[in-house]
Design a protein around this motif. Structure first.
Motif, PDB file in Angstrom:
ATOM      1  N   ASP A 118      31.522  97.780  95.210  1.00  8.06           N
ATOM      2  CA  ASP A 118      30.212  98.181  95.695  1.00  8.06           C
ATOM      3  C   ASP A 118      30.170  99.995  95.281  1.00  8.06           C
ATOM      4  O   ASP A 118      28.887  99.936  95.113  1.00  8.06           O
ATOM      5  N   ALA A 119      30.977 100.551  95.595  1.00  4.13           N
ATOM      6  CA  ALA A 119      30.876 102.218  95.388  1.00  4.13           C
ATOM      7  C   ALA A 119      30.527 102.349  93.938  1.00  4.13           C
ATOM      8  O   ALA A 119      29.860 103.049  93.600  1.00  4.13           O
ATOM      9  N   GLU A 120      31.207 101.541  92.999  1.00  6.25           N
ATOM     10  CA  GLU A 120      30.791 101.795  91.581  1.00  6.25           C
ATOM     11  C   GLU A 120      29.499 101.387  91.264  1.00  6.25           C
ATOM     12  O   GLU A 120      28.823 101.806  90.471  1.00  6.25           O
ATOM     13  N   ARG A 121      29.103 100.190  91.687  1.00  8.43           N
ATOM     14  CA  ARG A 121      27.825  99.922  91.440  1.00  8.43           C
ATOM     15  C   ARG A 121      26.816 100.739  92.157  1.00  8.43           C
ATOM     16  O   ARG A 121      25.639 101.144  91.358  1.00  8.43           O
ATOM     17  N   GLU A 122      26.872 101.539  93.116  1.00  8.61           N
ATOM     18  CA  GLU A 122      26.068 102.589  93.525  1.00  8.61           C
ATOM     19  C   GLU A 122      25.968 103.746  92.646  1.00  8.61           C
ATOM     20  O   GLU A 122      25.132 104.357  92.377  1.00  8.61           O
ATOM     21  N   ALA A 123      27.262 103.989  92.271  1.00 11.61           N
ATOM     22  CA  ALA A 123      27.339 105.046  91.079  1.00 11.61           C
ATOM     23  C   ALA A 123      26.727 104.813  90.167  1.00 11.61           C
ATOM     24  O   ALA A 123      25.983 105.733  89.449  1.00 11.61           O
ATOM     25  N   LEU A 124      26.745 103.590  89.419  1.00  7.60           N
ATOM     26  CA  LEU A 124      25.923 103.237  88.451  1.00  7.60           C
ATOM     27  C   LEU A 124      24.507 103.161  88.331  1.00  7.60           C
ATOM     28  O   LEU A 124      23.643 103.743  87.666  1.00  7.60           O
ATOM     29  N   ARG A 125      24.037 102.875  89.726  1.00  8.58           N
ATOM     30  CA  ARG A 125      22.513 103.028  90.041  1.00  8.58           C
ATOM     31  C   ARG A 125      22.001 104.256  90.153  1.00  8.58           C
ATOM     32  O   ARG A 125      20.924 104.729  89.628  1.00  8.58           O
ATOM     33  N   ILE A 126      22.742 105.318  90.825  1.00  9.00           N
ATOM     34  CA  ILE A 126      22.439 106.852  90.761  1.00  9.00           C
ATOM     35  C   ILE A 126      22.354 107.222  89.533  1.00  9.00           C
ATOM     36  O   ILE A 126      21.201 107.965  89.221  1.00  9.00           O
ATOM     37  N   LEU A 127      23.457 107.228  88.661  1.00 14.21           N
ATOM     38  CA  LEU A 127      23.418 107.638  87.071  1.00 14.21           C
ATOM     39  C   LEU A 127      22.195 107.213  86.390  1.00 14.21           C
ATOM     40  O   LEU A 127      21.509 107.666  85.591  1.00 14.21           O
ATOM     41  N   ALA A 128      21.766 105.673  86.554  1.00 22.48           N
ATOM     42  CA  ALA A 128      20.912 105.017  85.654  1.00 22.48           C
ATOM     43  C   ALA A 128      19.498 105.611  85.925  1.00 22.48           C
ATOM     44  O   ALA A 128      18.650 105.856  85.217  1.00 22.48           O
ATOM     45  N   ALA A 129      19.302 105.949  87.372  1.00 22.42           N
ATOM     46  CA  ALA A 129      17.981 106.263  87.814  1.00 22.42           C
ATOM     47  C   ALA A 129      17.939 107.881  87.519  1.00 22.42           C
ATOM     48  O   ALA A 129      16.882 108.280  87.287  1.00 22.42           O
ATOM     49  N   ASP A 130      18.962 108.588  87.083  1.00 26.84           N
ATOM     50  CA  ASP A 130      19.056 109.720  86.623  1.00 26.84           C
ATOM     51  C   ASP A 130      18.887 110.053  84.724  1.00 26.84           C
ATOM     52  O   ASP A 130      18.830 111.007  84.404  1.00 26.84           O
ATOM     53  N   GLY A 131      18.684 108.575  84.314  1.00 27.38           N
ATOM     54  CA  GLY A 131      18.376 108.723  83.229  1.00 27.38           C
ATOM     55  C   GLY A 131      19.517 108.716  82.011  1.00 27.38           C
ATOM     56  O   GLY A 131      19.513 108.881  80.905  1.00 27.38           O
ATOM     57  N   TYR A 132      20.799 108.516  82.695  1.00 22.69           N
ATOM     58  CA  TYR A 132      21.908 108.384  81.896  1.00 22.69           C
ATOM     59  C   TYR A 132      22.179 106.919  81.130  1.00 22.69           C
ATOM     60  O   TYR A 132      21.902 105.928  81.482  1.00 22.69           O
ATOM     61  N   PHE A 133      22.676 107.135  79.805  1.00 19.49           N
ATOM     62  CA  PHE A 133      23.313 105.741  79.343  1.00 19.49           C
ATOM     63  C   PHE A 133      24.554 105.581  79.455  1.00 19.49           C
ATOM     64  O   PHE A 133      25.331 106.539  79.732  1.00 19.49           O
ATOM     65  N   LEU A 134      24.786 104.207  80.019  1.00 22.07           N
ATOM     66  CA  LEU A 134      26.029 104.239  80.508  1.00 22.07           C
ATOM     67  C   LEU A 134      27.239 103.235  80.166  1.00 22.07           C
ATOM     68  O   LEU A 134      26.660 102.194  79.403  1.00 22.07           O
ATOM     69  N   ASP A 135      28.366 103.582  80.189  1.00 23.89           N
ATOM     70  CA  ASP A 135      29.396 102.249  79.981  1.00 23.89           C
ATOM     71  C   ASP A 135      30.684 102.127  80.950  1.00 23.89           C
ATOM     72  O   ASP A 135      30.773 103.244  81.476  1.00 23.89           O
ATOM     73  N   ARG A 136      30.717 101.131  81.148  1.00 23.59           N
ATOM     74  CA  ARG A 136      32.017 100.949  82.490  1.00 23.59           C
ATOM     75  C   ARG A 136      32.963  99.884  81.874  1.00 23.59           C
ATOM     76  O   ARG A 136      32.808  99.190  81.069  1.00 23.59           O
TER      77      ARG A 136
END
Length: 143
Positions: A13-31
């Protein structure tokens, strides 16, 4: 729920929230990806962290690559030691340990004061993961 399963869920759950925050800030993500397998007694899963210690890699043009370990527990020292073993180049890499402070909502029963809300404490390798941390608030569930 058993203790280990609850801890895994809290971390996910914490990791999903971190992904949401970063995506909302415009980051390209890999996990890292969870591998599910069947055992004699049911199902299990295992996750291989990138470089043995990274949950999320975040990239945005013009910024250092963010290498993030998300942690929902209290033992930050062990996580920080693992992160410090990798030969990072701090001119190009921002190595971060995000500690989930969870659902601290409502009021504190002892003091009657409002709790702090849902947020991450952010510790960075370049600051030697010192206690002087910054805070990133969780997004509203409606966003």
């Amino acid at each position: 729920m058993t203790g280990k399963r609850m801890n895994n869920r809290k971390g996910a759950d914490a990791e999903r929230e971190a992904l949401r925050i970063l995506a909302a800030d415009g980051y390209f993500l890999d996990r890292t990806v969870r591998h599910v397998y069947r055992t004699r007694t049911g199902w299990g899963s295992h996750r291989n962290d990138t470089l043995g210690c990274i949950d999320i890699v975040a990239k945005k043009a013009g910024e250092r690559t963010r290498w993030i370990q998300v942690h929902a527990g209290d033992n930050l020292a062990a996580k920080a030691r693992k992160l410090a073993k990798v030969p990072w180049t701090l001119a190009h890499d921002s190595v971060e340990l995000w500690q989930w402070a969870g659902n601290l909502q409502g009021t504190n029963p002892r003091t009657g004061q409002p709790k702090a809300g849902r947020f991450f404490r952010i510790y960075r390798l370049e600051d030697n993961f010192k206690q002087e941390h910054c805070r990133i608030d969780a997004l509203d569930s409606t966003s």
